[in-house]
Design a protein around this motif. Structure first.
Motif, short mmCIF file in Angstrom:
data_model
loop_
_atom_site.label_atom_id
_atom_site.label_comp_id
_atom_site.label_asym_id
_atom_site.label_seq_id
_atom_site.Cartn_x
_atom_site.Cartn_y
_atom_site.Cartn_z
N LEU A 1 20.85 16.14 23.97
CA LEU A 1 21.84 17.20 25.26
C LEU A 1 21.19 18.17 25.77
CD1 LEU A 1 24.60 18.36 25.45
CD2 LEU A 1 24.55 20.07 23.35
N CYS A 2 20.57 18.13 27.18
CA CYS A 2 19.78 19.06 27.79
C CYS A 2 20.79 19.98 28.58
CB CYS A 2 19.27 18.47 28.94
SG CYS A 2 18.64 17.00 27.79
N TYR A 3 20.32 20.65 29.45
CA TYR A 3 21.08 21.97 30.35
C TYR A 3 19.89 22.28 31.76
CZ TYR A 3 23.95 25.62 31.21
OH TYR A 3 24.31 26.95 32.32
N SER A 4 20.68 21.91 32.31
CA SER A 4 20.06 23.06 33.83
C SER A 4 20.92 24.13 33.90
CB SER A 4 20.24 22.06 34.36
OG SER A 4 19.92 21.81 35.71
N GLU A 5 19.53 24.77 34.46
CA GLU A 5 20.38 26.15 35.82
C GLU A 5 20.44 26.17 36.75
OE1 GLU A 5 16.94 28.20 33.51
OE2 GLU A 5 18.60 29.45 31.39
N ASN A 6 20.30 25.36 37.29
CA ASN A 6 20.49 25.19 38.58
C ASN A 6 19.83 25.19 39.40
OD1 ASN A 6 21.93 24.19 40.78
ND2 ASN A 6 23.05 26.30 41.41
N ASN A 7 18.22 24.84 39.12
CA ASN A 7 17.12 24.88 39.38
C ASN A 7 16.48 24.41 40.18
OD1 ASN A 7 15.76 22.68 37.32
ND2 ASN A 7 16.07 24.53 35.86
N MET A 8 16.30 24.41 41.35
CA MET A 8 15.87 22.86 42.33
C MET A 8 16.06 21.69 42.60
SD MET A 8 11.61 22.62 40.76
CE MET A 8 12.51 23.36 38.85
N GLY A 9 18.41 22.80 42.75
CA GLY A 9 18.88 21.18 43.59
C GLY A 9 19.75 20.57 42.35
N MET A 10 19.22 21.01 40.86
CA MET A 10 19.82 20.02 39.95
C MET A 10 21.38 21.24 39.73
SD MET A 10 20.04 17.66 37.74
CE MET A 10 17.97 16.77 37.08
N GLN A 11 22.11 20.28 39.57
CA GLN A 11 22.86 21.08 39.32
C GLN A 11 23.11 21.93 38.04
OE1 GLN A 11 27.20 18.42 39.76
NE2 GLN A 11 28.50 20.36 39.22
N TYR B 1 25.88 20.74 31.17
CA TYR B 1 25.26 19.76 30.37
C TYR B 1 24.71 18.43 30.87
CZ TYR B 1 26.05 23.26 27.73
OH TYR B 1 26.28 25.54 26.65
N TYR B 2 23.61 17.80 30.10
CA TYR B 2 23.54 16.41 30.65
C TYR B 2 22.99 15.89 29.12
CZ TYR B 2 23.35 17.82 35.34
OH TYR B 2 23.23 18.50 37.04
#
Length: 358
Positions: A129-139, A142-143
């Motif tokens: 389970l991963c999380y993106s903080e909206n960096n560099m275009g990734m919404q 959770y992923y």
């Protein structure tokens, strides 16, 4: 020709010397099966290192390299590459997902009856389970990231006694080394199965993620093989070949990077992670009928990660040193970082682990 895109560490220098012989053997077989001289190119990537599979190394094939030969008049495939298909898949989760809920959903999916043989907790495979903080275009959000191979067909393609092509294996030798291969119709049949496994592995990863996420499953961000045969004269082991997005795997619990090739890059090959190196006190050598790592001799089976070989980047390194290491890999391989995913928790061979709260 060998294209050296490695970090030139101690392990890689040893492996590169062995790959020179591998290149000669592949070229020798390709030429033997043709009316003209044929050559082989090996792209040694920044994660070149020790392979898990002993059969593979005995045949001269290591993880973190692409093996490409000029197509001969009669097709052939080196069987000690121990071909299967392995890769990663990344899906957006359409809602918030806490650790407890993700763990429960994964456990239920792993135990449920299935036509697939789930192997997410074997070897270096995992479910994260991963999380993106909206960096560099990734919404932002959770992923779900999975890493697995199509183990259902492993025995069909591995060079094991009794399988459908074993009696047709040919051997070419050079000093203390050899290459085993199949040719002609057997090679064509082998490739058709290897080609099919790419879509099969994508389907099995999709099926598992759908079971876990159910109505919360969003779009597929990527599904890329880093092990397999893109063509009948090309084998990738721990290498990705695409113009799109791929994962650059790091260490358990560390951030995963989403990368792609820069425009006008010299080739389409991308490393899949950091790879395995020899412990400081160990050496790697070939001996009659096998290989030796440190004081241990191997003839078949797998090495032990953490003992016979170790992850190239120490778990105790600071995040800043990890980023510095990533920048080096990005530069060598002509990559662009498109996103950075924080791992929240994972299932792997080490069980269920929580890396950070959510």
């Amino acid at each position: 020709m060998i294209y050296n895109l490695t970090l030139n560490d101690r392990t890689q220098k040893k492996v590169l010397r062995e790959l020179e012989t591998t290149e000669k053997l592949i070229s020798k077989v390709a030429t033997k099966l043709s009316s003209t001289k044929k050559t082989c190119d090996i792209y040694a990537m920044s994660d070149l290192g020790i392979a898990h599979n002993v059969t593979r190394m005995r045949g001269g094939f290591f993880t973190g390299a692409a093996y490409v030969w000029e197509q001969p008049d009669t097709p052939f495939i080196p069987v000690d590459t121990t071909i299967n298909v392995c890769g990663t898949a990344l899906y957006k989760i359409n809602s918030d997902m806490n650790i407890t809920e993700f763990k429960k959903r994964c456990e239920k999916a792993l135990k449920a009856p299935s036509r697939y043989d789930w192997n997410f907790t074997n070897g270096n495979h995992f479910i994260s389970l991963c999380y993106s903080e909206n960096n560099m275009g990734m919404q932002e959000g959770y992923y779900m990231l999975v890493h697995a191979s199509a183990c259902e067909y492993k025995e069909e393609l591995y060079p094991v006694i009794g399988n459908w092509y074993y009696q047709d294996i040919c051997t070419e030798r050079l000093n203390h080394r050899y290459i085993r291969y199949i040719k002609g119709e057997e090679a064509e049949s082998f490739y058709e199965m290897a080609k099919m496994l790419k879509s099969f592995n994508r389907e099995r990863n999709y099926s598992f993620c759908k079971k876990v996420l159910s109505g919360n499953m969003g779009r597929e961000i990527l599904s890329v093989a880093h092990y397999g045969m893109p063509s009948i004269h090309e084998v990738l082991i721990g290498v990705q070949k695409t113009e799109g997005l791929v994962t650059l795997l790091t260490s358990p619990g560390k951030n995963v990077y989403i990368v792609k090739k820069i425009e006008n890059a010299k080739n389409n090959y991308i490393p899949h992670g950091f790879g395995l190196e020899l412990p400081e006190e160990s050496d790697f050598t070939y001996h009659k009928n096998g290989i030796q790592i440190g004081e241990k001799k191997f003839y078949s089976g797998s090495i032990t990660i953490g003992e016979d070989a170790i992850n190239r980047h120490s778990f105790s390194e600071t995040d800043e040193s990890l980023k510095k290491y990533i920048r080096k890999i990005v530069q060598i391989n002509e990559l662009e970082i498109c996103a950075e995913l924080k791992q929240i928790c994972s299932f792997s061979a080490n069980g269920f682990q929580v890396w950070r709260g959510n």
